[in-house]
Write a protein that holds these residues in place. Structure first.
Motif, PDB file in Angstrom:
ATOM      1  N   GLY A   1      -6.856   3.562   5.876  1.00 51.23           N
ATOM      2  CA  GLY A   1      -5.528   3.726   5.289  1.00 51.23           C
ATOM      3  C   GLY A   1      -4.472   4.052   6.220  1.00 51.23           C
ATOM      4  O   GLY A   1      -3.917   4.945   6.552  1.00 51.23           O
TER       5      GLY A   1
ATOM      6  N   SER B   1      -1.361   2.875  -5.714  1.00 51.42           N
ATOM      7  CA  SER B   1      -1.889   1.825  -4.835  1.00 51.42           C
ATOM      8  C   SER B   1      -3.058   1.110  -5.500  1.00 51.42           C
ATOM      9  O   SER B   1      -3.786   1.708  -6.307  1.00 51.42           O
ATOM     10  CB  SER B   1      -2.363   2.504  -3.545  1.00 51.42           C
TER      11      SER B   1
ATOM     12  N   TYR C   1      -3.574  14.284   4.816  1.00 52.68           N
ATOM     13  CA  TYR C   1      -3.691  12.880   5.224  1.00 52.68           C
ATOM     14  C   TYR C   1      -2.824  12.721   6.475  1.00 52.68           C
ATOM     15  O   TYR C   1      -1.647  13.111   6.468  1.00 52.68           O
ATOM     16  CB  TYR C   1      -3.211  12.013   4.061  1.00 52.68           C
TER      17      TYR C   1
ATOM     18  N   ASP D   1       1.466  11.921  -3.957  1.00 56.68           N
ATOM     19  CA  ASP D   1       0.586  10.847  -3.496  1.00 56.68           C
ATOM     20  C   ASP D   1      -0.603  10.806  -4.460  1.00 56.68           C
ATOM     21  O   ASP D   1      -1.516  11.621  -4.386  1.00 56.68           O
ATOM     22  CB  ASP D   1       0.158  11.158  -2.055  1.00 56.68           C
TER      23      ASP D   1
ATOM     24  N   CYS E   1      -2.726   8.171  -5.013  1.00 52.34           N
ATOM     25  CA  CYS E   1      -3.450   6.908  -4.794  1.00 52.34           C
ATOM     26  C   CYS E   1      -4.916   6.987  -5.237  1.00 52.34           C
ATOM     27  O   CYS E   1      -5.557   5.949  -5.387  1.00 52.34           O
ATOM     28  CB  CYS E   1      -3.322   6.452  -3.348  1.00 52.34           C
ATOM     29  N   TYR E   2      -5.446   8.200  -5.464  1.00 53.57           N
ATOM     30  CA  TYR E   2      -6.834   8.317  -5.964  1.00 53.57           C
ATOM     31  C   TYR E   2      -6.888   8.561  -7.476  1.00 53.57           C
ATOM     32  O   TYR E   2      -7.948   8.911  -8.005  1.00 53.57           O
ATOM     33  CB  TYR E   2      -7.573   9.453  -5.234  1.00 53.57           C
TER      34      TYR E   2
ATOM     35  N   SER F   1      -5.398   0.001  -3.550  1.00 53.42           N
ATOM     36  CA  SER F   1      -6.454   0.108  -2.536  1.00 53.42           C
ATOM     37  C   SER F   1      -7.720   0.741  -3.103  1.00 53.42           C
ATOM     38  O   SER F   1      -8.825   0.271  -2.834  1.00 53.42           O
ATOM     39  CB  SER F   1      -5.959   0.927  -1.346  1.00 53.42           C
ATOM     40  N   LYS F   2      -7.581   1.806  -3.871  1.00 51.34           N
ATOM     41  CA  LYS F   2      -8.760   2.481  -4.421  1.00 51.34           C
ATOM     42  C   LYS F   2      -9.017   2.000  -5.845  1.00 51.34           C
ATOM     43  O   LYS F   2     -10.147   1.732  -6.219  1.00 51.34           O
ATOM     44  CB  LYS F   2      -8.603   4.007  -4.421  1.00 51.34           C
TER      45      LYS F   2
ATOM     46  N   ASN G   1      -7.362  14.000  -0.897  1.00 54.88           N
ATOM     47  CA  ASN G   1      -8.223  13.633   0.223  1.00 54.88           C
ATOM     48  C   ASN G   1      -8.033  14.712   1.279  1.00 54.88           C
ATOM     49  O   ASN G   1      -6.896  14.902   1.722  1.00 54.88           O
ATOM     50  CB  ASN G   1      -7.767  12.261   0.762  1.00 54.88           C
TER      51      ASN G   1
ATOM     52  N   ASN H   1      -0.915  15.740  -2.576  1.00 56.85           N
ATOM     53  CA  ASN H   1      -1.913  14.688  -2.755  1.00 56.85           C
ATOM     54  C   ASN H   1      -2.880  15.138  -3.844  1.00 56.85           C
ATOM     55  O   ASN H   1      -3.633  16.071  -3.674  1.00 56.85           O
ATOM     56  CB  ASN H   1      -2.637  14.487  -1.412  1.00 56.85           C
TER      57      ASN H   1
ATOM     58  N   GLY I   1       0.870  -1.186   0.000  1.00 56.04           N
ATOM     59  CA  GLY I   1       0.000   0.000   0.000  1.00 56.04           C
ATOM     60  C   GLY I   1       0.895   1.220   0.000  1.00 56.04           C
ATOM     61  O   GLY I   1       2.108   1.140   0.219  1.00 56.04           O
ATOM     62  N   SER I   2       0.315   2.380  -0.255  1.00 51.96           N
ATOM     63  CA  SER I   2       1.173   3.565  -0.345  1.00 51.96           C
ATOM     64  C   SER I   2       1.534   4.137   1.024  1.00 51.96           C
ATOM     65  O   SER I   2       2.551   4.797   1.175  1.00 51.96           O
ATOM     66  CB  SER I   2       0.511   4.638  -1.219  1.00 51.96           C
ATOM     67  N   ARG I   3       0.725   3.856   2.050  1.00 51.43           N
ATOM     68  CA  ARG I   3       0.936   4.506   3.349  1.00 51.43           C
ATOM     69  C   ARG I   3       2.336   4.258   3.909  1.00 51.43           C
ATOM     70  O   ARG I   3       3.025   5.190   4.326  1.00 51.43           O
ATOM     71  CB  ARG I   3      -0.115   4.025   4.362  1.00 51.43           C
TER      72      ARG I   3
ATOM     73  N   ARG J   1      -2.974  -4.812   0.599  1.00 48.04           N
ATOM     74  CA  ARG J   1      -1.742  -4.077   0.896  1.00 48.04           C
ATOM     75  C   ARG J   1      -0.770  -4.205  -0.276  1.00 48.04           C
ATOM     76  O   ARG J   1       0.239  -4.929  -0.214  1.00 48.04           O
ATOM     77  CB  ARG J   1      -1.065  -4.530   2.209  1.00 48.04           C
TER      78      ARG J   1
HETATM   79  C1  LIG Z   1      -4.345  10.565   0.759  1.00 48.19           C
HETATM   80  C2  LIG Z   1      -4.045   9.126   1.037  1.00 48.19           C
HETATM   81  N1  LIG Z   1      -2.819   8.675   0.783  1.00 48.19           N
HETATM   82  C3  LIG Z   1      -2.481   7.406   1.025  1.00 48.19           C
HETATM   83  C4  LIG Z   1      -3.410   6.514   1.550  1.00 48.19           C
HETATM   84  C5  LIG Z   1      -2.937   5.129   1.855  1.00 48.19           C
HETATM   85  O1  LIG Z   1      -3.585   4.136   1.169  1.00 48.19           O
HETATM   86  P1  LIG Z   1      -2.955   2.701   0.961  1.00 48.19           P
HETATM   87  O2  LIG Z   1      -1.843   2.531   1.948  1.00 48.19           O
HETATM   88  O3  LIG Z   1      -4.055   1.760   1.203  1.00 48.19           O
HETATM   89  O4  LIG Z   1      -2.426   2.686  -0.439  1.00 48.19           O
HETATM   90  C6  LIG Z   1      -4.703   6.934   1.825  1.00 48.19           C
HETATM   91  C7  LIG Z   1      -5.702   6.014   2.397  1.00 48.19           C
HETATM   92  O5  LIG Z   1      -6.770   6.288   2.758  1.00 48.19           O
HETATM   93  C8  LIG Z   1      -5.046   8.292   1.562  1.00 48.19           C
HETATM   94  O6  LIG Z   1      -6.277   8.766   1.794  1.00 48.19           O
END
Ligand SMILES: Cc1ncc(COP(=O)(O)O)c(C=O)c1O
Length: 422
Positions: free
Chosen positions: A422, A242, A130, A208, A210-211, A244-245, A180, A176, A99-101, A253
């Motif tokens: 996340g 990622s 975030y 970032d 990820c969206y 994830s989305k 988010n 980002n 995952g990116s986190r 992950r």
């Molecule tokens: C802005 C942002 N970056 C990164 C993530 C991390 O996501 P993940 O680790 O699942 O890729 C999230 C998760 O909600 C997020 O909102």
């Protein structure tokens, strides 16, 4: 910055628990629009790929990935952003991440490690942000600098307007896009200016993205396409992606970082000390997900339906606008904290007060305080019901002086009932 010695103090969901958990939900069917966790399912082939690689569970995750996984990531970047063939070398420029986190957190660690100056290094981030960005800066004893990303700035931080002396102290910067919680996406000009600024003042930018795959009609721009247009040099740049989305698979992950090979090597070195890695069966599933687009298009349709509902039900209330990307609504309700409490107590709808995702500026004004963040991740029927309850309870908003507060700025222990995002 308010008291941020403990991670729980600034985690939006810990703060939300403090605000809501002592109040019963005002509905026998609560709707949790607080958590940005996809509810759609990833394609069934994920399970098949993991089962087919089952003999690989006995191996440690390979830190630099596999030719198949890294190749799928590089090919996806090339298709998605129209990059020249060969610009992204799968082994040198791509690093798999759980995952990116984790990568975003460790990238700060690897950047501040070499910092020599007497003053703490500066980490720039948008405000709202975030929570992992601030958490990483605080964990590394760096100085987080929160840069307003408000309606006045097009919901993007204006890093170029900062004092050059501050920019010289910056070692790391987060951007980002799509963002988010606001849903805004940076255009190419913005991205190009930020890369130039980072090079001029010698700081790293974590883009970032990820969206990036959740949008209606126009795919949001990415930093790598901007870099490609100006010759392809990757220095100072890391992009984070990622599944994830994109694939509704946050539990898998699986993601990656791509960019400057020297930064990729440093991030790899840090992750080898404290990271989890991505196991071979997960990399096999991820390989197929990065190569397959039908499920992503179906995913976009799912969110399109929800945003069409929001458009119909909210109309022009609360400054509603369809986001450029991502699955959040960022609604100006007057007093976000009071609205969140009212929605929970009167309608069993859980949303995040915008002020829990942002810090007060030097003028004492918290740029998120007027807002709530609403995640449109549920099926259409649940989303419709949740939005109708919001309109019924809030009408046209909650006056700013109606704030009940969460009982504490940072202090009291948080009940641990909030689900993690996340
Ligand atoms: C802005 C942002 N970056 C990164 C993530 C991390 O996501 P993940 O680790 O699942 O890729 C999230 C998760 O909600 C997020 O909102």
């Amino acid at each position: 910055m308010s008291d941020r010695r403990s991670f729980q103090a600034f985690h939006p969901f810990a703060r939300l628990s403090r605000l809501l958990d002592s109040h019963p939900a005002g509905h026998d069917r609560p709707i949790l629009l607080s958590i940005g966790e996809p509810k759609n399912q990833p394609p069934a082939f994920v399970t098949e790929e993991i089962a087919a690689a089952a003999t690989k569970w006995s191996s440690y995750p390979p830190p630099r990935g596999t030719p198949q996984y890294n190749g799928a990531c590089a090919d996806w970047l090339t298709r998605r952003y129209g990059l020249p063939r060969g610009m992204i070398d799968p082994q040198r420029h791509v690093l798999p991440l759980p995952g990116s986190r984790e990568g975003l957190f460790f990238a700060v660690l690897s950047a501040v490690q070499d910092h020599q100056g007497a003053a703490p290094p500066v980490v720039l981030m948008p405000n709202p942000f975030y929570h992992v960005y601030a958490g990483a800066a605080v964990a590394m004893s760096a100085e987080p600098v929160f840069v307003p990303a408000t309606a006045e700035t097009g919901f993007m931080p204006d890093y170029g307007a900062l004092d050059p002396a501050l920019l010289d102290r910056a070692v790391f910067c987060f951007l980002n896009s799509p963002a988010n919680p606001q849903g805004a996406a940076a255009d190419r000009g913005y991205l190009a200016r930020l890369v130039a600024l980072a090079r001029r003042h010698d700081f790293i930018v974590a883009f970032d993205e990820c969206y990036a795959e959740i949008y209606d009609t126009t795919p949001p721009a990415g930093v790598l396409e901007v870099v490609a247009e100006s010759g392809g040099a990757l220095d100072h740049v890391l992009a984070f992606h990622s599944l994830s989305k994109r694939s509704s698979a946050p539990g898998l992950r699986c993601g990656f970082a791509a960019g400057d090979p020297a930064l990729i090597d440093k991030l790899d070195a840090a992750l080898r000390v404290g990271g989890a890695g991505v196991s071979l069966p997960i990399l096999a599933a991820g390989t197929r997900l990065w190569r397959e687009e039908a499920h992503v298009e179906a995913n976009r349709d799912y969110y399109r339906r929800n945003f069409a509902l929001a458009e119909r039900i909210l109309g022009n209330r609360f400054g509603f606008r369809k986001p450029d990307g991502g699955f959040f609504l960022w609604l100006d309700v007057g007093d976000g904290e009071a609205a969140a409490l009212k929605l929970w107590r009167e309608a069993g709808v859980r949303v995040v007060p915008g002020g829990y995702m942002s810090e007060p500026g030097p003028d004492g004004v918290n740029p998120g305080a007027r807002y709530i963040r609403v995640a449109l991740v549920y099926d259409a029927a649940t989303t419709e019901e949740g939005l109708n309850r919001i309109v019924e309870v809030l009408g046209d908003g909650v006056p700013e002086d109606g704030a009940p507060g969460d009982g504490t700025a940072a202090g009291r222990a948080a009940p641990q009932t909030a689900a993690a995002e996340g």
